[in-house]
Design an enzyme around this catalytic site. Structure first.
Site, short mmCIF file in Angstrom:
data_model
loop_
_atom_site.label_atom_id
_atom_site.label_comp_id
_atom_site.label_asym_id
_atom_site.label_seq_id
_atom_site.Cartn_x
_atom_site.Cartn_y
_atom_site.Cartn_z
N GLU A 83 -1.67 -3.97 -6.08
CA GLU A 83 -0.24 -3.88 -6.41
C GLU A 83 0.38 -5.27 -6.62
O GLU A 83 1.29 -5.43 -7.43
CB GLU A 83 0.54 -3.13 -5.34
N PHE A 145 3.30 9.48 7.69
CA PHE A 145 2.16 8.75 7.14
C PHE A 145 2.61 7.93 5.92
O PHE A 145 3.23 8.46 5.01
CB PHE A 145 1.05 9.73 6.74
N GLN A 146 2.31 6.68 5.93
CA GLN A 146 2.66 5.72 4.87
C GLN A 146 4.16 5.62 4.61
O GLN A 146 4.59 5.35 3.50
CB GLN A 146 1.91 6.03 3.58
N LYS A 195 9.13 11.75 -2.54
CA LYS A 195 8.23 12.62 -3.31
C LYS A 195 8.83 13.98 -3.62
O LYS A 195 8.63 14.54 -4.70
CB LYS A 195 6.91 12.78 -2.53
N MET A 504 -4.11 -29.17 -3.68
CA MET A 504 -2.80 -29.75 -3.42
C MET A 504 -2.58 -29.98 -1.93
O MET A 504 -1.96 -30.98 -1.53
CB MET A 504 -1.69 -28.83 -3.99
#
Ligand SMILES: Cc1ncc(C[n+]2csc(CCOP(=O)(O)OP(=O)(O)O)c2C)c(N)n1
Length: 609
Positions: A83, A145-146, A195, A504
């Site tokens: 993602e 969940f999630q 959802k 760096m």
């Protein structure tokens, strides 16, 4: 899927059978639409905003929208392999096109993986819409969940955010999100969609008109202030333009060029402003700041008038704020009033759109013939302190790779970078001609940006050369996107400047920590072999004579490519990005080479500052 979805029936679901029911008959507006599922309303609303591509990774709470998207004839779905890659790709698309980039993820871990790209867009004022699936609304707040409170998590990071509460608001919210992302000071907007709402059915009303009374960014600069600015410009003897990302965002590059041509005032740009004016154009002083050109930093600190166009006086530019341009008057033009007087007092503050402001200025200013001695002085500094590097007999020199690539690449190639030494060398040595061709995570400085951002730009411009120049550490951070390049046939050319170190940070260790390595050695990785495993054509090189032919082979190849350029990390004498102003110091503390500062150099010449 562990999430149990409870679908709440709306009035609309109950009238399901009457497929051609007019919205107006239900008191829902005038447009005529059949009953649609929430997910299809989302897709249609996105199509209405002109969305061409979404970088989206599915999961339990967003797969419903993905199902809807499989039916879209307008929107291309690109599946990033992480993602974060999707969020950077949407940023790369937005930076190169000027349009809103769109990324999408499922709830919880998917949504959280978007954060870096969202913050990057916020820091650099990039228009982005991030869509996240959310657990069904009846489960909100139950640690389902999630379930992650992504609205809460992103609250300080976005320009605006929405948790969609019912199906009817989808078209309005999506329209608002796009308008907010791309108006005023551009930035990221998040839309979180439970959802159950994606699965509900209802009669949408797409007849939406953007109108938020509390959000009306003012674009028109005050004509009175513009006149004051013109007076100050005409009076000044040592003016300089300090141009930034605001010029690129407002599409004011043409007006800026006209302004420089008309007045003859020298111009330097920030890292975000690269391309707003041609690097090699008349009066160009290239980039200023910590690793900017010495002559740009000297010039701005000797100016009597600084024309700050779409900049934010970032600490990487100002160094020690109290000493920066302390003798100059400042005209600061910015779309965001909160930027004005934030770090530096503006004698003539002008809030408004830069394109409009420059158009007004161009109508009123005249040629500044009286600044010839100043321009001559600035150009003499430019000659005295050139940006340069030394070639090495046995080893590849990264700045040389960038210079050679710049010569071989198309004139309007798009260049993307990671974060580190390679990023600064690209900023120093690439010659930019046009805006929107430079993809650089500037404010956030997020490693892992280069490859996915280039991917987003290449999707937008399949017929242009898109080149990602990345360090090995940065490349490793989103290396999984090589698979996306291969499967989706996105022909990004990747040049990995591979020094086996976090260069760096090692540079700072050399300079400030007696070269003690605090976990900055990565070890050698053969990026050609890794690329082959993803089905991407690649080669590794390590000798100076291999550089040019290998670059040519890479550019000639039709598909995606990885060129692994191995070179040793070197210490102070030749491995560092130079010049360098240590943070919170002044231009006089610039290290011209590994040992000597500008102050020391001038002292030797009898110049005391
Ligand atoms: C996500 C992230 N983590 C850490 C850093 C801090 N950081 C800045 S530059 C740098 C080294 C980058 O190494 P590499 O990509 O190999 O480029 P090089 O400097 O060697 O050219 C690090 C670790 C960062 N900017 N971003």
């Amino acid at each position: 899927m562990a999430t149990k979805t409870k679908v709440t029936k709306t009035k609309a679901t109950k009238t399901k059978k009457k497929k051609t029911t007019k919205a107006s008959q239900n008191g829902k507006g005038n447009s005529s639409h059949p009953i649609m599922k929430g997910r299809d309303i989302i897709v249609k609303a996105l199509e209405n905003e002109g969305v061409e591509v979404i970088f989206g990774y599915p999961g339990g709470t967003s797969m419903e929208i993905h199902q809807g998207l499989t039916l879209s004839k307008q929107i291309r779905m690109v599946l990033p392999r992480h993602e974060q890659g999707g969020s950077f790709a949407a940023g790369g698309y937005a930076r190169s096109t000027g349009k809103v980039g769109v990324c999408m993820a499922t709830s919880g871990p998917g949504a959280v993986n978007l954060l870096t790209g969202i913050i990057d867009a916020k820091m650099d004022s990039i228009p982005l819409v991030a869509i996240t699936g959310q657990v069904p609304s009846p489960l909100l707040g139950s640690d389902a969940f999630q379930e992650t409170d992504i609205i809460g998590a992103t609250f300080p990071l976005v320009k605006h955010s929405y948790l969609i509460q019912n199906l009817e608001e989808i078209p309005r919210v999506i329209n608002e999100a796009f308008n907010i992302a791309k108006s005023g000071r551009q930035g990221p907007v998040l839309i979180d969609i439970p959802k159950n709402i994606q699965q509900q059915e209802g009669i949408p009303n797409f007849d939406v008109k953007f109108n938020i009374p509390s959000y009306r960014p003012n674009l028109d600069p005050s004509v009175g202030q513009i006149k004051k600015a013109v007076h100050a410009i005409m009076e000044s003897k040592r003016p300089i333009i300090y141009s930034g990302g605001g010029i690129v965002s407002s599409g004011a590059s043409k007006e800026l060029r006209a302004f420089v041509k008309k007045t003859g005032i020298p111009i330097t740009t920030t890292v975000m402003g690269l391309g707003s004016y041609p690097s090699e154009g008349p009066g160009s002083l290239r980039m200023l700041g910590m690793h900017g050109a010495v002559y740009a930093n000297i010039a701005i600190n000797h100016a009597d008038l600084v024309l700050a166009f779409g900049v934010r006086f970032d600490d990487r530019v100002t160094g020690k704020l109290a000493e920066f341009i302390k003798d100059a008057q400042v005209i600061h033009i910015d779309i965001d009033a909160t930027e004005i007087n934030k770090n530096i007092f503006a004698n003539i503050p002008i809030q408004g759109d830069l394109k409009r402001a420059l158009k007004l200025l161009n109508g009123l200013v005249g040629a500044k013939k009286d600044i010839k001695p100043w321009v001559d002085q600035v150009m003499a500094w430019k000659k005295e302190f050139p940006l340069e590097y030394t070639l090495h007999e046995k080893d590849i020199v990264p700045q040389h790779v960038i210079t050679e690539l710049n010569k071989l690449a198309e004139k309007n190639a798009i260049v993307s970078v990671g974060v580190g030494q390679h990023q600064m060398w690209a900023a120093q040595f690439w010659n930019f001609d046009e805006p929107n061709n430079w993809l650089c995570s500037s404010g956030l400085g997020a490693m892992g940006f280069g490859l996915p951002a280039a991917m987003g730009a290449k999707v937008a411009f399949p017929n242009r050369e898109v080149i990602n120049i990345e360090g090995d550490g940065s490349f490793l951070m989103n290396i999984q996107e090589l698979q996306t390049l291969n499967i989706e046939k996105i022909a990004v050319k990747n040049v990995v400047l591979n020094n086996a170190h976090l260069g760096m940070v090692a540079q700072w260790e050399d300079r400030f920590y007696k070269s003690l390595r605090g976990h900055t050695y990565l070890g050698d990785a053969n990026f050609a072999e890794i690329a082959h495993a993803f089905g991407v054509k690649a080669e590794s090189i390590s000798k100076p004579e291999e550089v040019k032919p290998a670059l040519k082979r890479m550019l000639k190849h039709k598909g995606p490519y990885v060129l692994d350029v191995k070179y040793p990390y070197n210490d102070k004498a030749r491995g560092h990005v130079m010049p360098m102003i240590p943070s919170a110091h002044t231009y006089l503390d610039t290290f011209l080479d590994s040992e000597h500062t500008l102050r020391q150099y001038w002292k030797k010449k009898g110049i005391e500052k």
